[in-house]
Design a protein around this motif. Structure first.
Motif, PDB file in Angstrom:
ATOM      1  N   ASN A 487       0.809  -1.212   0.000  1.00  0.00           N
ATOM      2  CA  ASN A 487       0.000   0.000   0.000  1.00  0.00           C
ATOM      3  C   ASN A 487       0.848   1.270   0.000  1.00  0.00           C
ATOM      4  O   ASN A 487       0.518   2.265   0.642  1.00  0.00           O
ATOM      5  CB  ASN A 487      -0.962  -0.002   1.199  1.00  0.00           C
ATOM      6  N   LEU A 488       1.973   1.198  -0.730  1.00  0.00           N
ATOM      7  CA  LEU A 488       2.851   2.355  -0.977  1.00  0.00           C
ATOM      8  C   LEU A 488       3.490   2.911   0.296  1.00  0.00           C
ATOM      9  O   LEU A 488       3.905   4.063   0.332  1.00  0.00           O
ATOM     10  CB  LEU A 488       2.088   3.472  -1.696  1.00  0.00           C
ATOM     11  N   GLU A 489       3.581   2.109   1.334  1.00  0.00           N
ATOM     12  CA  GLU A 489       4.300   2.560   2.523  1.00  0.00           C
ATOM     13  C   GLU A 489       5.795   2.594   2.226  1.00  0.00           C
ATOM     14  O   GLU A 489       6.285   1.889   1.349  1.00  0.00           O
ATOM     15  CB  GLU A 489       4.017   1.621   3.694  1.00  0.00           C
ATOM     16  N   ALA A 564       7.749  -6.980  -9.093  1.00  0.00           N
ATOM     17  CA  ALA A 564       6.463  -7.237  -9.733  1.00  0.00           C
ATOM     18  C   ALA A 564       5.448  -7.824  -8.772  1.00  0.00           C
ATOM     19  O   ALA A 564       4.249  -7.581  -8.887  1.00  0.00           O
ATOM     20  CB  ALA A 564       6.658  -8.176 -10.921  1.00  0.00           C
ATOM     21  N   ASP A 565       5.928  -8.611  -7.790  1.00  0.00           N
ATOM     22  CA  ASP A 565       4.980  -9.287  -6.913  1.00  0.00           C
ATOM     23  C   ASP A 565       4.383  -8.379  -5.845  1.00  0.00           C
ATOM     24  O   ASP A 565       3.487  -8.787  -5.114  1.00  0.00           O
ATOM     25  CB  ASP A 565       5.624 -10.510  -6.259  1.00  0.00           C
ATOM     26  N   ILE A 566       4.869  -7.154  -5.695  1.00  0.00           N
ATOM     27  CA  ILE A 566       4.252  -6.227  -4.747  1.00  0.00           C
ATOM     28  C   ILE A 566       3.836  -4.947  -5.446  1.00  0.00           C
ATOM     29  O   ILE A 566       3.645  -3.920  -4.806  1.00  0.00           O
ATOM     30  CB  ILE A 566       5.202  -5.914  -3.568  1.00  0.00           C
ATOM     31  N   PHE A 567       3.704  -4.983  -6.758  1.00  0.00           N
ATOM     32  CA  PHE A 567       3.274  -3.813  -7.497  1.00  0.00           C
ATOM     33  C   PHE A 567       1.839  -3.487  -7.106  1.00  0.00           C
ATOM     34  O   PHE A 567       0.955  -4.336  -7.166  1.00  0.00           O
ATOM     35  CB  PHE A 567       3.383  -4.065  -9.001  1.00  0.00           C
ATOM     36  N   MET A 568       1.588  -2.231  -6.701  1.00  0.00           N
ATOM     37  CA  MET A 568       0.293  -1.856  -6.162  1.00  0.00           C
ATOM     38  C   MET A 568      -0.643  -1.243  -7.200  1.00  0.00           C
ATOM     39  O   MET A 568      -1.705  -0.738  -6.859  1.00  0.00           O
ATOM     40  CB  MET A 568       0.489  -0.855  -5.009  1.00  0.00           C
ATOM     41  N   GLY A 569      -0.262  -1.260  -8.477  1.00  0.00           N
ATOM     42  CA  GLY A 569      -1.148  -0.728  -9.508  1.00  0.00           C
ATOM     43  C   GLY A 569      -0.986   0.747  -9.749  1.00  0.00           C
ATOM     44  O   GLY A 569      -1.712   1.331 -10.564  1.00  0.00           O
ATOM     45  N   THR A 570      -0.077   1.411  -9.062  1.00  0.00           N
ATOM     46  CA  THR A 570       0.171   2.830  -9.282  1.00  0.00           C
ATOM     47  C   THR A 570       1.614   3.134  -8.923  1.00  0.00           C
ATOM     48  O   THR A 570       2.379   2.234  -8.567  1.00  0.00           O
ATOM     49  CB  THR A 570      -0.789   3.692  -8.447  1.00  0.00           C
ATOM     50  N   PHE A 571       2.010   4.403  -9.053  1.00  0.00           N
ATOM     51  CA  PHE A 571       3.386   4.815  -8.780  1.00  0.00           C
ATOM     52  C   PHE A 571       3.374   6.025  -7.865  1.00  0.00           C
ATOM     53  O   PHE A 571       2.494   6.888  -7.967  1.00  0.00           O
ATOM     54  CB  PHE A 571       4.115   5.192 -10.076  1.00  0.00           C
ATOM     55  N   THR A 572       4.371   6.093  -6.996  1.00  0.00           N
ATOM     56  CA  THR A 572       4.531   7.304  -6.203  1.00  0.00           C
ATOM     57  C   THR A 572       5.096   8.416  -7.069  1.00  0.00           C
ATOM     58  O   THR A 572       5.559   8.198  -8.187  1.00  0.00           O
ATOM     59  CB  THR A 572       5.463   7.055  -5.005  1.00  0.00           C
ATOM     60  N   GLU A 573       5.060   9.611  -6.552  1.00  0.00           N
ATOM     61  CA  GLU A 573       5.394  10.800  -7.346  1.00  0.00           C
ATOM     62  C   GLU A 573       6.793  10.740  -7.945  1.00  0.00           C
ATOM     63  O   GLU A 573       7.018  11.205  -9.063  1.00  0.00           O
ATOM     64  CB  GLU A 573       5.268  12.052  -6.474  1.00  0.00           C
ATOM     65  N   PRO A 611      -3.030  12.376  -0.854  1.00  0.00           N
ATOM     66  CA  PRO A 611      -4.074  12.241   0.175  1.00  0.00           C
ATOM     67  C   PRO A 611      -3.464  12.239   1.567  1.00  0.00           C
ATOM     68  O   PRO A 611      -2.278  11.947   1.735  1.00  0.00           O
ATOM     69  CB  PRO A 611      -4.721  10.897  -0.156  1.00  0.00           C
ATOM     70  N   PRO A 612      -4.244  12.556   2.590  1.00  0.00           N
ATOM     71  CA  PRO A 612      -3.716  12.556   3.966  1.00  0.00           C
ATOM     72  C   PRO A 612      -3.202  11.175   4.366  1.00  0.00           C
ATOM     73  O   PRO A 612      -3.829  10.157   4.076  1.00  0.00           O
ATOM     74  CB  PRO A 612      -4.939  12.963   4.806  1.00  0.00           C
ATOM     75  N   LYS A 613      -2.062  11.129   4.995  1.00  0.00           N
ATOM     76  CA  LYS A 613      -1.464   9.904   5.524  1.00  0.00           C
ATOM     77  C   LYS A 613      -1.242   8.847   4.440  1.00  0.00           C
ATOM     78  O   LYS A 613      -1.341   7.647   4.690  1.00  0.00           O
ATOM     79  CB  LYS A 613      -2.327   9.325   6.641  1.00  0.00           C
ATOM     80  N   ALA A 614      -0.980   9.279   3.218  1.00  0.00           N
ATOM     81  CA  ALA A 614      -0.702   8.333   2.135  1.00  0.00           C
ATOM     82  C   ALA A 614       0.316   8.955   1.199  1.00  0.00           C
ATOM     83  O   ALA A 614       0.514  10.178   1.177  1.00  0.00           O
ATOM     84  CB  ALA A 614      -1.967   7.965   1.378  1.00  0.00           C
ATOM     85  N   ALA A 615       0.971   8.120   0.423  1.00  0.00           N
ATOM     86  CA  ALA A 615       1.993   8.608  -0.495  1.00  0.00           C
ATOM     87  C   ALA A 615       1.353   9.338  -1.663  1.00  0.00           C
ATOM     88  O   ALA A 615       0.260   8.996  -2.130  1.00  0.00           O
ATOM     89  CB  ALA A 615       2.821   7.435  -0.997  1.00  0.00           C
ATOM     90  N   ALA A 616       2.049  10.362  -2.141  1.00  0.00           N
ATOM     91  CA  ALA A 616       1.584  11.110  -3.313  1.00  0.00           C
ATOM     92  C   ALA A 616       1.732  10.247  -4.551  1.00  0.00           C
ATOM     93  O   ALA A 616       2.766   9.606  -4.758  1.00  0.00           O
ATOM     94  CB  ALA A 616       2.380  12.399  -3.457  1.00  0.00           C
ATOM     95  N   THR A 617       0.697  10.225  -5.399  1.00  0.00           N
ATOM     96  CA  THR A 617       0.713   9.406  -6.612  1.00  0.00           C
ATOM     97  C   THR A 617       0.244  10.230  -7.796  1.00  0.00           C
ATOM     98  O   THR A 617      -0.306  11.332  -7.646  1.00  0.00           O
ATOM     99  CB  THR A 617      -0.208   8.181  -6.461  1.00  0.00           C
ATOM    100  N   SER A 618       0.464   9.674  -8.986  1.00  0.00           N
ATOM    101  CA  SER A 618       0.020  10.306 -10.233  1.00  0.00           C
ATOM    102  C   SER A 618      -0.868   9.325 -10.979  1.00  0.00           C
ATOM    103  O   SER A 618      -0.365   8.420 -11.650  1.00  0.00           O
ATOM    104  CB  SER A 618       1.225  10.704 -11.092  1.00  0.00           C
ATOM    105  N   PRO A 619      -2.183   9.474 -10.915  1.00  0.00           N
ATOM    106  CA  PRO A 619      -3.084   8.567 -11.638  1.00  0.00           C
ATOM    107  C   PRO A 619      -2.841   8.570 -13.139  1.00  0.00           C
ATOM    108  O   PRO A 619      -2.912   7.513 -13.776  1.00  0.00           O
ATOM    109  CB  PRO A 619      -4.474   9.108 -11.289  1.00  0.00           C
TER     110      PRO A 619
END
Length: 684
Positions: A487-489, A564-573, A611-619
């Motif tokens: 979860n992008l921690e 690849a096995d922990i790819f969360m479907g998105t990327f951090t900034e 988002p609050p308490k989460a990593a910044a991402t680019s949809p």
């Protein structure tokens, strides 16, 4: 797997698969040391598996162990799974036992708390001050720098900050070690680095096993050839007439007649028995039997069809009942004696003596293990946790004292075959170690980099004591194994350690330090890219480069290789920023054309969500990557979900762990490797 909140979670199948592999190794491998290591892995993976099933371990979290803070150093096994053990905890280490003995503490299970308590007393603080001044300490895990930081803050007049550290670590005094390991000398802080320490190389040399073939040959020469000569001599005493010998052909080999029989000349054995012969024969047979109980390696005495075995059997019959020997038996004894005498002479002859002397000299030559013992002994005289200054003194001729202690002939030089091992602990520049092949990969480069980046990271500290302390804690922190995070921690950062945060607060802004970090950054990147251009830089090395980048004030968007096995479907900034920076360099290039990348579109993306308490991402960037990937319409969580059965998408068919499977069936399934090339069961 997913939980009720639609978060990706770890699957216990990976842990059981690793357990199955360790069980196989522990029961089948031929090397006892490897079996022992496998047994330790079994214990670790049992803890992981049990913790996952009971819920006491939250795999994928920055704090996977309940009631343990993020800054505590966990034992982490393959794949980033925490076992629940704390590296600053567990059984008392030798130096803790020594401190407990020195303080005359009772052995009541509370020794660690008592030692921690001692080091916050006036006497203990004075002892820590002495360590800070001399540098005669070592920090193996970051927690061991906490009380040293407290002592330094007190010296600087920051008692309030010291109390804040004590408030944080005090509740863990009974569980964790917050004091350093005493050392005889200060750690070196020059520009040189080493891949391994003198102590670990010495341990590896001491663990070298002797080759069984060498031991068999040495036993044969020292024990069984003299025994054979003794038996041959006894039979020759019974010969009536000339000593038996074989005729030889033109090539010097024993000749056979037209009927295939050996052409033997000379007298016949077992025709006379001198006075005392039987007593001497019995003594020879008894000596062989006694030797066999302590020298079991060489099989020569027991080979029924070998000369030794045959003569031994015939000798027993001669002693017990000479009349039981047939004419055929006597003829066979005669042929054996003829071959032996023709080949090397009678046992008392100069020819046989010269041959045995040569064989003895060869067998007496030091073996690889004996030479390794000499080198290990020399390494033991050096500080075990550091590198060495030079290799040549460790390969010099054996001294008289070493010869008397280790049984290796004095005056002989240690073979150069040990030089590569010694180079592993040689203090030298990174460039030289890479050029010599001592650092053979980016992974190895990453292991030595903290020795240099720690010095850069410690720049700007108020005094030498703080600089040395920060560098020691930095190196220990870099030895921490990364946790598997979902979860992008992000991994725990050095500044999250409470005592490090206090030290950082006293760092002075220093332009010279930033310049030094910049120079070191360029140097490391140049070495890595020139030496290992064919591979992606490992994540550990990226961490060190990122640390240098931060110290240099560059804030480069450095990205790790995505598993690849922990790819969360998105990327951090930072992945977007790295792609945009690459686009600035590669726009209009052959690379852009070949791969069909619109770097202009990449540079125009500006939708970072934080988002609050989460990593910044680019949809938008994530959508672009998925559109270019194979199977873009599938659930993003499916990317790499089959790898080792760690994670699976919500729609996958996952066998229930409560479906009544026995432990044997679970382990067998994980070891069966249904389609997995690495022998681990795939959950999907």
């Amino acid at each position: 797997m997913t939980d009720d909140n639609d978060n990706v979670t770890a699957n216990p199948g990976y842990a059981v698969g690793q357990l199955a592999r360790a069980l196989t190794t522990a029961s089948t491998h031929g090397d006892p040391s490897i079996r022992e290591r496998a047994r330790k892995r079994i214990d670790a993976w049992v803890q992981v598996f049990s913790g996952m099933l009971t819920g006491s371990l939250r795999v994928g979290s920055r704090t996977p162990v309940e009631a343990v803070p993020a800054w505590a150093t966990l034992q982490v096994v393959s794949g980033g799974f925490a076992t629940g053990n704390l590296l600053a905890g567990g059984p008392l280490r030798p130096h803790e036992l020594a401190i407990a003995d020195r303080l005359r503490l009772p052995r009541d299970g509370a020794e660690r708390a008592a030692i921690n308590g001692y080091y916050v007393s006036d006497t203990g603080i004075d002892e820590l001050r002495s360590m800070l001044t001399s540098g005669a300490y070592r920090i193996d895990v970051p927690e061991e720098g906490a009380l040293l930081t407290l002592a330094w803050l007190l010296d600087q007049g920051h008692a309030d900050q010291a109390r804040e550290i004590l408030d944080v670590i005090g509740p863990y005094f009974s569980r964790l070690r917050f004091f350093p390991r005493p050392s005889q000398r200060s750690a070196g802080r020059g520009d040189a680095v080493h891949l391994d320490t003198a102590g670990r190389v010495a341990d590896a040399l001491a663990a070298i096993r002797e080759r069984v073939e060498i031991l068999k040959n040495r036993e044969a020469v020292r024990v069984w050839l003299p025994a054979l000569d003794r038996i041959v001599g006894l039979f020759l005493e019974t010969v009536e007439g000339p000593t038996p010998a074989t005729e030889v052909n033109g090539s010097g080999r024993a000749a056979q007649g037209a009927d295939g029989r050996w052409q033997v000349t000379g007298g016949w054995p077992c025709q006379k028995y001198p006075d005392g012969w039987r007593e001497r024969a019995r003594a020879a047979l008894a000596a062989v039997g006694a030797s066999r109980t302590v020298h079991p390696l060489c099989k020569r005495p027991d080979r029924a069809k070998g000369n030794f075995g045959r003569l031994r059997g015939y000798l027993e019959r001669c002693v017990n009942d000479p009349r039981s020997l047939t004419g055929r038996d006597v003829g066979m004894i005669r042929v054996i004696l003829a071959h032996i005498v023709s080949k090397r002479g009678e046992p008392t002859s100069d020819r046989c003596a010269a041959l045995r002397a040569t064989q003895w000299e060869r067998a007496a030559r030091p073996t690889r293990k004996e030479w390794a013992g000499v080198v290990a002994k020399r390494l033991r005289t050096l500080p075990p946790e550091e590198g060495i200054e030079a290799v040549e003194p460790l390969l010099s001729a054996v001294t008289d004292a070493e010869s008397r202690e280790l049984g290796v002939a004095a005056g002989t030089d240690v073979p150069g075959v040990f030089r590569p091992r010694l180079l592993r602990c040689l203090d030298a520049s990174i460039e030289w170690l890479v050029a010599e092949g001592v650092i053979p990969s980016g992974e190895a480069l990453a292991t030595v980099m903290p020795q240099r980046t720690s010095r850069v990271a410690a720049a700007g500290m108020p005094d030498e004591s703080a600089t040395r302390l920060f560098a020691e804690v930095y190196e220990a922190f870099r030895r921490r194994r990364s946790l598997l995070l979902l979860n992008l921690e992000h991994q725990v950062r050095l500044r999250e350690l409470p005592w490090v945060a206090k030290l950082e607060g006293h760092r002075a802004s220093d332009e010279a330090a930033r310049q030094a970090a910049h120079v070191e950054l360029v140097r490391v990147c140049s070495v890595a890219l020139r030496a290992f251009p064919q591979v992606i830089l490992p994540n550990k090395l990226i961490q060190e480069i990122a640390a240098l980048s931060d110290r240099a004030g560059l804030r480069l968007p450095l990205v790790e290789e995505v598993a690849a096995d922990i790819f969360m479907g998105t990327f951090t900034e930072k992945y977007l920023r790295a792609a945009q920076r690459a686009g600035e360099l590669l726009a209009g290039s052959l690379y852009e054309t070949y791969y069909g990348i619109d770097f202009g579109a990449v540079r125009r993306i500006d939708d970072v969500v934080a988002p609050p308490k989460a990593a910044a991402t680019s949809p938008a960037f994530a959508a672009l990557c998925h559109s270019r990937a194979d199977g873009a319409t599938r659930d993003a969580r499916r990317v790499g979900s089959g790898n080792l059965g760690r994670f699976v998408p919500e729609s996958a068919a996952v066998p229930s762990w409560s479906a009544g499977w026995s432990a044997r069936e679970v382990v067998a399934g994980c070891g069966a490797g249904s389609g997995a090339t690495d022998g681990l069961w795939r959950v999907e």
